[in-house]
Design an enzyme around this catalytic site. Structure first.
Site, PDB file in Angstrom:
ATOM      1  N   ASN A 425       0.838  -1.202   0.000  1.00 45.57           N
ATOM      2  CA  ASN A 425       0.000   0.000   0.000  1.00 45.57           C
ATOM      3  C   ASN A 425       0.872   1.251   0.000  1.00 45.57           C
ATOM      4  O   ASN A 425       1.702   1.432   0.895  1.00 45.57           O
ATOM      5  CB  ASN A 425      -0.890   0.015   1.237  1.00 45.57           C
ATOM      6  N   GLU A 426       0.691   2.078  -1.019  1.00 47.14           N
ATOM      7  CA  GLU A 426       1.372   3.372  -1.109  1.00 47.14           C
ATOM      8  C   GLU A 426       2.865   3.242  -0.827  1.00 47.14           C
ATOM      9  O   GLU A 426       3.455   4.034  -0.086  1.00 47.14           O
ATOM     10  CB  GLU A 426       0.728   4.398  -0.172  1.00 47.14           C
ATOM     11  N   VAL A 427       3.492   2.223  -1.394  1.00 44.29           N
ATOM     12  CA  VAL A 427       4.928   2.014  -1.209  1.00 44.29           C
ATOM     13  C   VAL A 427       5.683   3.042  -2.052  1.00 44.29           C
ATOM     14  O   VAL A 427       5.432   3.187  -3.244  1.00 44.29           O
ATOM     15  CB  VAL A 427       5.333   0.585  -1.613  1.00 44.29           C
ATOM     16  N   ASN A 484      -5.661   4.968  -4.214  1.00 46.51           N
ATOM     17  CA  ASN A 484      -6.197   5.751  -3.108  1.00 46.51           C
ATOM     18  C   ASN A 484      -6.341   7.193  -3.565  1.00 46.51           C
ATOM     19  O   ASN A 484      -5.340   7.875  -3.816  1.00 46.51           O
ATOM     20  CB  ASN A 484      -5.260   5.691  -1.900  1.00 46.51           C
ATOM     21  N   VAL A 826       1.668  12.094   1.299  1.00 44.37           N
ATOM     22  CA  VAL A 826       1.387  10.869   0.543  1.00 44.37           C
ATOM     23  C   VAL A 826      -0.053  10.876   0.050  1.00 44.37           C
ATOM     24  O   VAL A 826      -0.347  10.567  -1.102  1.00 44.37           O
ATOM     25  CB  VAL A 826       1.656   9.624   1.415  1.00 44.37           C
TER      26      VAL A 826
END
Length: 830
Positions: A425-427, A484, A826
């Site tokens: 996730n959101e790396v 996202n 982010v």
């Protein structure tokens, strides 16, 4: 050519081990008696808060008596961003009889955050990495007759090789799930394979007419001789009829574990599993020797098939099916993640009330009981490993990621609700030099691992609101991609959501897409008639969700969406209106329903819904003319104000209400067929209600305040000597400064200090000095923006008559953060 991902499968819910009648209920919530027996041993533990990896020399009396589940971070995460991340020790004594020495004994820990070492009588048995998966250690052959000592070291300290390295949630420490003592025959269905049930059941071809069936079991021979065994499998419907069966004979050498596969008969006309009709069969897997059953595992399972498509969306059992869901963190207010099974049950029941049909378990493996509930109550699931934000490029980090994925898949393989395995996730990523991301190989290896471990389910990877995974080819790896998007919260306007989703679809035309997160924060104490982005008002969150749902309904090709999040959750680094909490939930941290809960329910639930917005706004001011809305899916609604009907509506469900000074009573009545609902509340109205409160005081009572400020320039507060005026902004606000209107005297300057506080206790000095001479109105801008609820102006008199005299004080506030923290950047795609 559009790509299509098809999965025709049924998977199952394992009832991991069987609990005898003399033992407590297992984490699966069921009891059974044959062969293996499991007892929850959550009582009578000892706890020592000592950050050392050496077994403590302290005697038991220095330990604290506790029960599991337990975390040492239940409260400090609500008070500081620097919550305790260190090691602690747990101790328990177990007594074994001579009869128990003829069985094999195991300890199963359902989770320990974020790593743990287990010792038996001083000997290390296991070092487990990862804060969210179960692990097991065998005690057999190492026990003393009578009393035995178990010591467990647990640490949630940051480690560069253990994911998650960072994230917008708390990394709680402790033994926060149940611990089980498992007893079983020496010849048994394996308990040791990644702490799983030792069995797998799956299907590769399912239709309404016919379903195939595959079963495997790991047989662990702990005896000293070769054993002839038979695995016998029966599949029963709700009436107890056998709809499929199979068996397989095998010889297992002493001290060895063998994987035994069983050929099953096909099932004709299976009742299909779906969120609307969660039909479950029962699979009985028996380990027999010489015709006698010596061990058994029971599994609930559902037949279903599904497919993700890039151009037509998601299909379940051959029909178009929009995935409408949420994200969920496991923690609860003042409990952290050390929650009861009933907590999980109440969460899932609330989700079913909302009408959701699918759930993303973010951002880590959650309790097996949650998956059981999703199987039984009907919610499709996406579950993932905690690969979030930061990457360490040491080989050990990737190895640990792969072990976490193996734990997740093996422990939760047999759950009919799960359809996706999440890989990250959101790396954060960058170009490694050849046009691919620096994390490309890590994600590719995870994807290959998932498909080698699980022949039926699909993979998903998630990114924030930027194009990096497209630019660096990462989007090509998983079967499904998640984005996202917080349009209208972290940036731009919520009406740009459709434009952005269509843009992503155009850039990834062959990739099935899910909006894995979208959401806005709110605080039930915050209300406004002019909602703005990031003001944390209930009204803005309602507006945000309504706009998104309207846009989502028009995108038939989109596979699904997940609101962020089901409940407010702990995020200690945050400084929003409720510090240390992410407030984007449909319910509060302690599970009180917000307005937005009923708004979503009125859109997704088939149950009649009637809710008058908003009962938590109990004091209104300003213009007496107000607009009140009703969230409903009913055919007709009538609104009453102080007993008088304001008319019926069948579409907009918005009424103009002229409030009267004092108490106002509002009540809505809804009708849909034979169903009648009502909802209402009382509120007070006064046109002089202020957005903030002011109090004043002085050291001496000789010259008390003439007036406490009320926001009107013609009145002022005046006192001699040291004094202060304190503003309560009613919630944490972004404050840039204070504007003060002084009492204007010739050549007058005022000496003062300005302080700020988030809680009214810990004060930070923001200004100290003297006002400009003859400056009647002066703005004092802080050196940097502050997130505070209280502002205190300390006066020390002026240079003319030693008086402190102020006509008006106005806070200079903002809705935009001048300095975003890491996670806000982010979220904004920065």
């Amino acid at each position: 050519m559009k790509c299509k991902i098809v999965n025709r499968s049924f998977v199952l819910l394992v009832m991991v081990f069987c609990a005898g009648s003399t033992f407590a209920q297992t984490s699966s919530g069921k009891l059974h008696q044959i062969g293996s027996q499991s007892a929850v041993i959550n009582d009578n533990w000892l706890y020592l808060e000592k950050d050392s990896e050496e077994i403590p020399s302290e005697a038991d009396e220095y330990y604290q008596q506790i029960s599991l589940p337990h975390t040492w971070n239940a409260l400090d995460v609500l008070e500081t961003k620097d919550y305790r991340r260190a090691g602690s020790w747990y101790r328990k004594y177990l007594t074994f009889s001579e009869a128990q020495f003829h069985q094999r004994q195991y300890l199963k820990f359902n989770a320990a955050g974020q790593q743990a070492k287990v010792y038996l009588n001083g000997e290390e048995l296991i070092h487990h990495i990862g804060g969210y998966s179960a692990f097991i250690c065998e005690l057999t052959g190492k026990l003393n007759l009578g009393k035995n000592k178990i010591d467990v070291w647990v640490s949630n300290a940051d480690s560069q090789n253990i994911a998650p390295r960072s994230g917008d949630f708390n990394f709680y420490g402790g033994l926060y799930r149940s611990v089980e003592l498992i007893s079983c025959p020496k010849l048994t269905i394996s308990k040791k394979y990644f702490a799983s049930s030792g069995v797998r059941v799956w299907s590769e071809k399912v239709s309404a007419d016919l379903a195939d069936l595959h079963v495997s079991a790991r047989v662990d021979n702990g005896t000293n001789k070769r054993s002839k065994i038979e695995i016998v499998v029966s599949v029963l419907d709700k009436k107890g009829n056998v709809v499929s069966s199979g068996k397989s004979a095998y010889k297992v050498d002493a001290g060895k574990t063998e994987l035994v596969k069983v050929a099953m008969t096909d099932v004709a006309n299976p009742k299909l599993w779906s969120p609307e009709y969660p039909e479950l069969y029962q699979v009985k897997i028996e380990l027999q020797t010489k015709g006698e059953t010596i061990d058994e595992v029971l599994v609930n399972h559902g037949f279903r098939w599904y497919e993700f498509t890039a151009d037509k969306g998601f299909f379940l059992n051959g029909k178009p099916y929009k995935l409408k869901g949420l994200n969920r963190h496991q923690d609860n207010y003042r409990q952290g993640n050390a929650v009861s099974l009933n907590h999980h049950l109440e969460d899932i029941k609330l989700m079913k009330e909302l009408g959701v049909n699918w759930l993303r378990l973010a951002h880590y493996q959650q309790d097996n009981y949650v998956l059981q509930l999703c199987d039984e109550m009907g919610i499709l699931v996406w579950e993932e490993i905690p690969y979030v934000n930061k990457t360490s490029f040491e080989p050990e980090f990737e190895q640990n990621l792969q072990l976490m994925m193996k734990d997740l898949i093996n422990q939760h393989f047999n759950h009919s609700s799960i359809i996706l395995w999440g890989m990250g996730n959101e790396v954060w990523m960058s170009d490694r030099g050849d046009g691919k991301a620096n994390i490309y190989d890590i994600v590719k290896n995870l994807n290959d691992l998932v498909h080698s471990e699980d022949p039926v389910r699909k993979t998903v990877f998630v990114n924030g609101d930027n194009n990096r995974p497209i630019d660096y080819k990462v989007y090509e790896i998983p079967d499904v991609f998640g984005y996202n998007l917080y349009r209208g919260w972290y940036g731009t306007h919520h009406n740009t959501f459709t434009e952005r989703v269509n843009e992503l679809h155009a850039m990834m035309p062959n990739k099935p897409l899910i909006i894995s997160e979208f959401g806005a924060g709110s605080d039930v104490r915050v209300h406004t008639e002019n909602p703005l982005r990031q003001d944390f008002s209930i009204e803005y969150q309602n507006e945000f969700l309504e706009s998104h749902l309207h846009q989502i309904d028009k995108m038939d090709w989109l596979c699904g969406v997940n609101w962020w999040s089901f409940a407010d959750f702990g995020a200690a680094h945050r400084g929003d209106t409720k510090p240390h909490i992410n407030q984007k939930g449909l319910v509060t941290f302690d599970r009180q329903k917000k307005d937005v809960f009923y708004l979503l329910k009125s859109k997704w639930s088939k149950e009649p819904v009637l809710y008058l917005e908003t009962p938590t706004w109990q004091e209104r001011g300003g213009d007496a003319n107000k607009i009140y809305r009703v969230f409903t899916n009913m055919n007709e609604v009538e609104l009453f104000h102080n007993g008088k009907s304001l008319g019926k509506q069948t579409k907009e469900f918005k009424w103009n209400v002229v409030l009267t000074k004092g108490v106002n009573k509002l009540k809505a009545f809804g009708v849909s067929g034979d169903v009648v609902r009502e909802h209402g509340f009382e509120l007070s109205y006064d046109n002089s209600v202020s957005e903030y409160a002011i109090k004043a005081s002085c050291e001496s009572d000789e010259n008390p305040a003439s007036h406490v400020l009320d926001g009107k320039p013609e009145t002022y507060w005046s006192a001699k000597g040291e004094c202060f005026i304190q503003l309560d902004l009613k919630r944490i606000r972004l404050a840039n400064g204070v504007k003060i209107q002084f009492r204007n005297l010739d050549k007058t300057s005022y000496k003062l200090k300005i302080k700020g506080s988030a809680n009214g206790k810990n004060w930070k000095e923001l200004f100290s000095g003297t006002s400009n001479k003859n400056s009647q109105i002066e703005s004092f801008i802080f050196s940097k923006q502050e997130e505070i609820q209280y502002i205190k102006i300390e006066g020390f008199g002026n240079n003319v008559d030693d008086m402190s005299s102020y006509c008006e004080i106005v806070p200079i506030l903002s809705l935009e953060k001048q300095e975003k923290n890491l996670y806000e950047k982010v979220g904004a795609g920065e």
